[in-house]
Design an enzyme around this catalytic site. Structure first.
Site, short mmCIF file in Angstrom:
data_model
loop_
_atom_site.label_atom_id
_atom_site.label_comp_id
_atom_site.label_asym_id
_atom_site.label_seq_id
_atom_site.Cartn_x
_atom_site.Cartn_y
_atom_site.Cartn_z
N ASP A 1 14.22 -18.58 11.07
CA ASP A 1 13.28 -17.47 11.12
C ASP A 1 13.39 -16.78 12.49
OD1 ASP A 1 11.08 -15.84 11.31
OD2 ASP A 1 9.63 -17.33 10.61
N CYS B 1 12.60 -15.03 1.43
CA CYS B 1 12.20 -15.65 2.70
C CYS B 1 10.68 -15.65 2.75
CB CYS B 1 12.84 -14.93 3.89
SG CYS B 1 12.39 -13.19 4.03
N ARG C 1 14.91 -11.90 7.00
CA ARG C 1 16.08 -12.60 6.46
C ARG C 1 16.48 -12.15 5.06
NH1 ARG C 1 13.54 -18.32 7.54
NH2 ARG C 1 11.73 -17.01 7.09
P1 4NP Z 1 11.21 -13.30 7.27
O1 4NP Z 1 10.61 -13.35 8.75
O2 4NP Z 1 10.54 -14.40 6.50
O3 4NP Z 1 12.65 -13.54 7.49
O4 4NP Z 1 10.91 -11.93 6.72
C1 4NP Z 1 9.24 -13.38 9.03
C2 4NP Z 1 8.50 -12.23 8.96
C3 4NP Z 1 7.15 -12.26 9.28
C4 4NP Z 1 6.56 -13.45 9.67
C5 4NP Z 1 7.32 -14.60 9.74
C6 4NP Z 1 8.66 -14.56 9.42
N1 4NP Z 1 5.19 -13.48 10.03
O5 4NP Z 1 4.70 -14.54 10.42
O6 4NP Z 1 4.52 -12.44 9.93
#
Ligand code: 4NP
Length: 157
Positions: A123, A8, A14
């Site tokens: 997300d 991700c 995710r």
């Molecule tokens: P992930 O979620 O991609 O599912 O781990 C996110 C975690 C952090 C961020 C965005 C999505 N961020 O912008 O820091």
């Protein structure tokens, strides 16, 4: 050994959920020929544990993600993993651009084999608790479908 990598953006919501859910299924089914890992396309959260909301939702459903640590995807992953699953289409596009010519990994959308509307595991980072529950539910479905595809030998390269 068949090696699976879930990717991700941050590797704190995710992909660690998919990692932990798949790991538990693989252990319960005795599929010790399947190795599971996860990573993020971004480096913001490298070295961190999964988001506390991800840990809480997983824990309620019986998954312990507390030993996972975020890392960034790297070029060697495309040689070391058989299947790389992007949790959404934006990460899929970024992975396609990163993939070295001639590397062996087969790149897929994680939801490619699952009968749901849409291509993305949304997300949840900037949303509420229900987004984290949705991530967990989608991960349980997509892990079942990926395992079925792999064990039936239907996954295209
Ligand atoms: P992930 O979620 O991609 O599912 O781990 C996110 C975690 C952090 C961020 C965005 C999505 N961020 O912008 O820091």
């Amino acid at each position: 050994m068949t090696r699976l990598l879930f990717v991700c953006l941050g590797n704190i919501c995710r992909s660690p959920t998919a990692h932990g859910v798949m790991q538990k299924k693989v252990e319960e089914l005795g599929l010790d020929w399947i190795h599971v890992d996860s990573a993020g396309t971004a480096a913001y959260h490298v070295g961190k544990k999964p988001d506390s909301r991800t840990l809480a939702e997983a824990s309620k459903a019986g998954y312990d993600l507390s030993r996972l640590t975020a890392r960034q995807v790297k070029e060697s992953d495309f040689y070391e993993y058989d299947y790389i699953f992007a949790m959404d289409s934006e990460n899929f596009r970024n992975l396609k651009a990163l993939r070295p010519v001639g590397s062996k990994a087969s790149l897929h959308l994680a939801l490619e084999f699952t009968d749901v509307d849409g291509t993305d595991v949304p997300d949840p980072y900037y949303g509420g608790a229900s987004g984290f529950r949705d991530v967990l539910n989608l991960c349980e479905m997509l892990c079942d479908d990926i395992l079925k595809m792999i064990s039936e030998g239907n996954m295209r390269a």
